[in-house]
Design a protein around this motif. Structure first.
Motif, mmCIF file in Angstrom:
data_model
loop_
_atom_site.group_PDB
_atom_site.id
_atom_site.type_symbol
_atom_site.label_atom_id
_atom_site.label_comp_id
_atom_site.label_asym_id
_atom_site.label_seq_id
_atom_site.Cartn_x
_atom_site.Cartn_y
_atom_site.Cartn_z
ATOM 1 N N TYR A 314 0.500 -1.193 -0.172
ATOM 2 C CA TYR A 314 -0.247 0.101 -0.274
ATOM 3 C C TYR A 314 1.009 1.314 -0.230
ATOM 4 O O TYR A 314 2.597 1.702 0.343
ATOM 5 C CB TYR A 314 -1.166 -0.449 1.189
ATOM 6 N N SER A 315 0.584 2.256 -0.185
ATOM 7 C CA SER A 315 0.989 3.299 -0.698
ATOM 8 C C SER A 315 0.033 4.883 -0.104
ATOM 9 O O SER A 315 -1.129 4.548 -0.869
ATOM 10 C CB SER A 315 1.750 3.977 -1.715
ATOM 11 N N PHE A 316 -0.106 5.340 1.078
ATOM 12 C CA PHE A 316 -0.573 6.683 1.353
ATOM 13 C C PHE A 316 -0.414 7.733 0.469
ATOM 14 O O PHE A 316 0.721 8.514 0.811
ATOM 15 C CB PHE A 316 -0.980 7.204 2.182
ATOM 16 N N GLY A 317 -1.177 8.337 -0.778
ATOM 17 C CA GLY A 317 -0.737 9.727 -1.125
ATOM 18 C C GLY A 317 0.413 9.790 -1.646
ATOM 19 O O GLY A 317 0.726 8.697 -1.969
ATOM 20 N N LYS A 318 1.521 10.047 -1.638
ATOM 21 C CA LYS A 318 2.873 10.499 -2.005
ATOM 22 C C LYS A 318 3.815 9.400 -2.111
ATOM 23 O O LYS A 318 5.073 9.794 -2.182
ATOM 24 C CB LYS A 318 3.326 11.739 -2.522
ATOM 25 N N ASP A 319 3.791 9.316 -0.574
ATOM 26 C CA ASP A 319 4.115 8.485 0.149
ATOM 27 C C ASP A 319 4.714 7.020 -0.873
ATOM 28 O O ASP A 319 4.398 6.554 -1.062
ATOM 29 C CB ASP A 319 3.961 8.196 1.430
ATOM 30 N N PRO A 320 6.211 6.427 -0.702
ATOM 31 C CA PRO A 320 6.951 5.392 -1.091
ATOM 32 C C PRO A 320 5.937 4.341 -1.024
ATOM 33 O O PRO A 320 5.661 3.589 -1.968
ATOM 34 C CB PRO A 320 8.061 5.667 -1.405
ATOM 35 N N GLY A 346 9.163 0.971 -0.017
ATOM 36 C CA GLY A 346 9.003 1.100 -1.708
ATOM 37 C C GLY A 346 10.125 1.961 -1.949
ATOM 38 O O GLY A 346 10.308 2.027 -3.240
ATOM 39 N N GLU A 347 11.192 2.422 -1.129
ATOM 40 C CA GLU A 347 12.008 3.669 -1.464
ATOM 41 C C GLU A 347 13.150 2.480 -2.111
ATOM 42 O O GLU A 347 13.438 2.598 -2.688
ATOM 43 C CB GLU A 347 12.583 4.209 -0.317
ATOM 44 N N ASP A 348 13.155 1.036 -1.776
ATOM 45 C CA ASP A 348 13.899 -0.084 -1.417
ATOM 46 C C ASP A 348 14.046 -1.058 -1.843
ATOM 47 O O ASP A 348 13.394 -1.579 0.135
ATOM 48 C CB ASP A 348 15.333 0.645 -0.679
ATOM 49 N N LYS A 349 13.266 -1.715 -2.270
ATOM 50 C CA LYS A 349 13.099 -3.270 -2.120
ATOM 51 C C LYS A 349 13.744 -3.981 -1.048
ATOM 52 O O LYS A 349 12.632 -5.258 -0.565
ATOM 53 C CB LYS A 349 11.818 -3.751 -2.997
ATOM 54 N N TYR A 350 14.228 -4.014 -0.355
ATOM 55 C CA TYR A 350 15.348 -5.413 -0.026
ATOM 56 C C TYR A 350 15.649 -4.576 1.195
ATOM 57 O O TYR A 350 16.368 -5.495 2.098
ATOM 58 C CB TYR A 350 16.606 -4.632 -0.839
ATOM 59 N N TRP A 351 15.429 -3.471 1.672
ATOM 60 C CA TRP A 351 14.947 -3.014 3.371
ATOM 61 C C TRP A 351 13.640 -3.328 3.633
ATOM 62 O O TRP A 351 12.701 -3.492 3.654
ATOM 63 C CB TRP A 351 15.329 -1.724 3.527
ATOM 64 N N SER A 352 13.534 -4.237 4.160
ATOM 65 C CA SER A 352 12.934 -4.979 4.805
ATOM 66 C C SER A 352 12.857 -5.078 6.534
ATOM 67 O O SER A 352 14.002 -4.178 7.495
ATOM 68 C CB SER A 352 12.475 -6.372 5.294
ATOM 69 N N HIS A 353 11.550 -4.477 7.332
ATOM 70 C CA HIS A 353 11.554 -3.733 8.419
ATOM 71 C C HIS A 353 10.140 -5.126 9.296
ATOM 72 O O HIS A 353 9.108 -5.096 8.664
ATOM 73 C CB HIS A 353 10.730 -2.132 8.262
#
Length: 488
Positions: A314-320, A346-353
């Motif tokens: 998902y993405s709210f507004g213009k957020d990645p 969404g900025e870099d799909k290899y960074w998982s949180h």
């Protein structure tokens, strides 16, 4: 003075008095769009907005917090919340070992360390896998049981092992294999992604499986933590068509109030289209049915439409936004329920949180989750004036697993929804229950999508402030999310 002149003067005088008073009254009583009267909003989870991609922490585990968490399993013990998770790192190979994090509040997480430094010789000989996947931990018999996976990528050469400890942070003793799978062994299950669930009578079960043959459940010996019948793959609970239709990461939780067991699974690819689906059953061995009474065992072409999709990219507004929102864990903590999962920025799909979300229950007994990460909020009573204003809204389309963007409806004081289509209405019907009637002629049943949602406070992680959100489903089991926009 002539009568006509008196009338004119009185009229002018009344106008001078009434008109300003009316203007003042309208201004004074008109609902404010930022009205949070009676609502306790959560506090900021950090002093400054959290960076989703932060190369400064790569080589400093003490600063990892939620970074590099994948396939997390959660447990509460001794006043702490612990998450055990898959080996995962970006920018360098992970140090082998199941990662451990802990928190006092489900918001601020500390990296504790790892379980083991390398896979066992037995697991290596069976799979040639070098890292651990998808652990699960439970407390039984006065000690902790940690289940872990080792696998050969893309094949059924997989291994679920068990380790035990008297302390949640270890040291851990490897107890060997729980169940193994092999190409050509005559079974269909892939022996990874274990989850241990204790049923309402106290009997432990292991639900497990990934891709290939689907999701299975089998009985666990409560004294040893091993399977009652290690040669039997168990009972099939959920299945999709083939390897192109992913299904994995099962969890089961029981809700005493509803009398149902709830099965969650993750569909599709872990780097982007990952999404969480849920179904329920009165029996732990199924059948598990979704909102539309569809069985989770669905190997047909329509299996993309099976299960209530409660979480997705998902993405709210213009957020990645966030991708890969899947492989969840479930936690009941007193009267509260939580869902954790991994999410890739969404900025870099290899960074998982690690994400933690509050789970709330619909009036007809289905779980849905907050559209925002948990920040200490609780369900509260809301009033109509709290809801008036502009919102961002996301519908979790069951037929399309691509990232969902948001629209911007406005809840008006007269009960209308301004969304580009006339006749849409909203109404507060309970303590925090909101009815949304979205006019969609020729598409929706009887021209209206009727959503019943729960309104809760939340922290707006994208805009870094407290707000209100809603989450719920329509008459076809499609989930909708909303977030109130605060006008400065």
């Amino acid at each position: 003075m002539k009568t006509k002149t008196k009338v004119i003067l009185i009229g002018v005088l009344l106008a001078v008095i009434i008109v300003p008073a009316s203007i003042f009254g309208v201004k004074h009583y008109q609902p404010k769009e930022n009205d949070f009267t009676g609502i306790k909003l959560p506090s900021a989870p950090a002093k400054t907005p959290v960076k989703n991609v932060n190369t400064d922490v790569l080589n400093d585990e003490k600063k990892w917090t939620t970074n590099f968490t994948h396939d997390g399993a959660i447990i509460k013990t001794d006043g702490w919340y612990y998450v055990f998770s898959t080996d995962y790192m970006v920018g360098a190979p992970p140090t082998p070992g199941i990662q451990i994090r802990k928190s006092k509040d489900l918001i601020h997480w500390n990296f504790v360390g790892r379980v083991f430094e390398q896979v066992s010789q037995e697991a290596w000989d069976w799979t040639h896998g070098t890292t651990f996947w998808a652990p699960n931990v439970i407390q039984m018999n006065g000690k902790y049981y940690l289940y872990y996976s080792v696998s050969e990528v893309g094949k059924r050469n997989s291994y679920i092992g068990l380790a035990t400890s008297d302390k949640i942070e270890g040291p851990w003793k490897d107890q060997g294999a729980v169940i193994k799978s092999k190409e050509g062994d005559g079974n269909t299950v892939n022996a990874i992604d274990p989850d241990i669930t204790i049923d309402k009578s106290g009997q432990p079960w292991m639900v497990y499986g990934s891709y290939f043959g689907g999701i299975f459940i089998t009985k666990v010996d409560k004294n040893t933590g091993k399977l009652v019948n290690p040669n039997d793959q168990g009972t099939l609970l959920a299945q999709r068509k083939d390897m192109n239709a992913g299904i994995e990461g099962p969890e089961i939780i029981y809700n005493k109030k509803t009398g149902y067991y709830y099965l969650t699974v993750s569909y599709d690819w872990l780097e982007d289209t990952y999404n969480v689906r849920v179904a329920r059953s009165k029996n732990i061995t199924g059948p598990f049915l979704d909102y539309n009474h569809k069985d989770m065992i669905d190997p047909g072409d329509d299996s993309f439409n099976t299960g209530n999709k409660i979480l997705a990219a998902y993405s709210f507004g213009k957020d990645p936004g966030w991708l890969g929102t899947g492989h969840n864990g479930l936690l009941q903590d007193g009267e509260n329920y939580y869902l954790i999962h991994n999410a890739r920025t969404g900025e870099d799909k290899y960074w998982s949180h690690l994400h933690v979300r509050k789970m709330v229950w619909t009036d007809d007994g289905w779980p849905v989750v907050s559209p925002e990460r948990y920040a200490g909020e609780t369900e509260q009573r809301v009033i109509e004036s709290n809801l008036i204003g502009e919102w961002q809204q996301i519908v979790l389309n069951r037929f399309d697993d691509a990232m969902e963007g948001s629209t911007k409806p406005q809840l008006l004081a007269n009960g209308e929804i301004k969304n580009g289509k006339r006749k849409s209405q909203w109404k507060l019907t309970g303590k925090n229950t909101l009815q949304l009637s979205i006019y969609d002629p020729g598409v929706a049943p009887k021209d209206y999508w009727n959503f019943t949602v729960k309104v809760i406070p939340a922290w707006d992680w994208e805009n870094w402030r407290g707000t209100l959100v809603f989450t719920g489903m329509n008459q076809e089991g499609t989930v909708i999310w909303g977030k109130k926009i605060i006008n400065k």
